[in-house]
Enzyme design. Structure first.
Site, PDB file in Angstrom:
ATOM      1  CD  GLU A 261      -0.294  10.368   4.879  1.00 39.93           C
ATOM      2  OE1 GLU A 261      -0.874   9.340   5.043  1.00 39.93           O
ATOM      3  OE2 GLU A 261       0.945  10.413   5.355  1.00 39.93           O
TER       4      GLU A 261
ATOM      5  CG  ASP B 171      -2.912   6.908   3.858  1.00 42.41           C
ATOM      6  OD1 ASP B 171      -3.874   6.008   3.646  1.00 42.41           O
ATOM      7  OD2 ASP B 171      -1.736   6.756   4.271  1.00 42.41           O
TER       8      ASP B 171
ATOM      9  CD  GLN C 132       1.460   6.859   1.692  1.00 49.69           C
ATOM     10  OE1 GLN C 132       0.789   7.285   2.873  1.00 49.69           O
ATOM     11  NE2 GLN C 132       2.876   7.052   1.650  1.00 49.69           N
TER      12      GLN C 132
ATOM     13  CD  GLU D 197       1.921   5.192   5.304  1.00 48.51           C
ATOM     14  OE1 GLU D 197       3.052   5.638   6.009  1.00 48.51           O
ATOM     15  OE2 GLU D 197       0.896   5.627   5.165  1.00 48.51           O
TER      16      GLU D 197
END
Length: 258
Positions: free
Chosen positions: A140, A175, A201, A237
């Site tokens: 990530e 993400d 995410q 998240e």
């Protein structure tokens, strides 16, 4: 419509981890993901998740020596032994708890060490992937506003590293918040890098609050995930604006069923 996981690194931050698992189940989540759960015995987490029928997804590798500036060790030249020890800790904890993925944190690397840091990360990932063939290893990128100096912040950098590692269990953590802040063009990147995506995410861009505000229209994002055929979990998240339970009103706003 995607299926949603509660990221307990941010949600219900006012209570201990096992109580957060209870809260996620009461809210209707069917899966949870964690940040650094190592102060709680893995067996206790496995039992609590099993009691609620929750699937445990991912955990993060330890940060290292935070007081000395560590924020992950994967790409730190000269720290290979430390990385291996911490990865083994993550793997052992995750296997007992029943996790299916580990986010391998690359760390903060000085600009003049980026080339050597890349070589270090590739070698560390090759070893880690071989140690954990049944575990998905996630990469990530963190945006440079939130974490200046973090080793990578773009999807393309991670895709190139995955190609060099050459292990099928190393995937991208997509993400949407970090991608939105770092580089934008989110939907095209979702489609382009779809074959390499192991987990998604979400959080509002740019606030990182509930996904019912900001620059990304998440109802459209969920439609896009359906369109490209993503059938994995979407991790919530985000940092709640107030109480986590009150903030879950976003699910009604976006017609989401947890």
């Amino acid at each position: 419509m995607p299926k949603f996981s509660a990221n307990l690194g941010f949600l219900w931050p006012d209570r201990p981890l096992l109580d957060r698992i209870d809260a996620a189940a009461r809210a209707g989540f069917r899966a949870v993901e964690l940040h650094w759960p190592y102060d709680v015995p893995a067996g206790h987490v496995k039992e609590r998740c099993a009691n609620h029928g929750l699937e445990l997804l991912g955990i993060n590798t330890p940060l290292g020596n935070v007081e000395n500036g560590d924020f992950g060790l994967g790409a730190l030249p000269g720290r290979e032994a430390d990385f291996e020890n911490m990865f083994r800790q993550s793997l052992a904890w995750g296997e007992i708890a029943g996790a299916s993925a580990i986010h391998v944190m690359a760390g903060v690397v000085a600009p003049d060490q980026k080339r050597e840091g890349r070589r270090t990360l590739v070698e560390n990932l090759r070893k880690a992937a071989a140690m954990a063939p049944a575990m998905t290893l996630l990469l990530e990128g963190l945006n440079q506003r939130d974490k200046p100096g973090y080793f990578y912040s773009t999807i393309g950098e991670k895709a190139d590293i995955i190609a060099d590692v050459g292990a099928p269990n190393v995937k991208i953590m997509f993400d949407i918040y970090h991608v939105g802040v770092s580089e934008g063009d989110i939907f095209r990147k979702l489609e382009t890098y779809f074959p390499l995506i192991g987990h998604v995410q979400i959080a509002a861009v740019p606030s990182r609050a509930e996904p019912d505000e900001g620059e990304v229209h998440y109802a459209h994002a969920f439609d896009e995930l359906d369109r490209i055929g993503y059938d994995g979990w979407v991790g919530c998240e985000y940092k709640p604006r107030g109480g986590t339970d009150d903030g879950l009103a976003w699910t009604k706003t976006l017609n989401v069923t947890l």
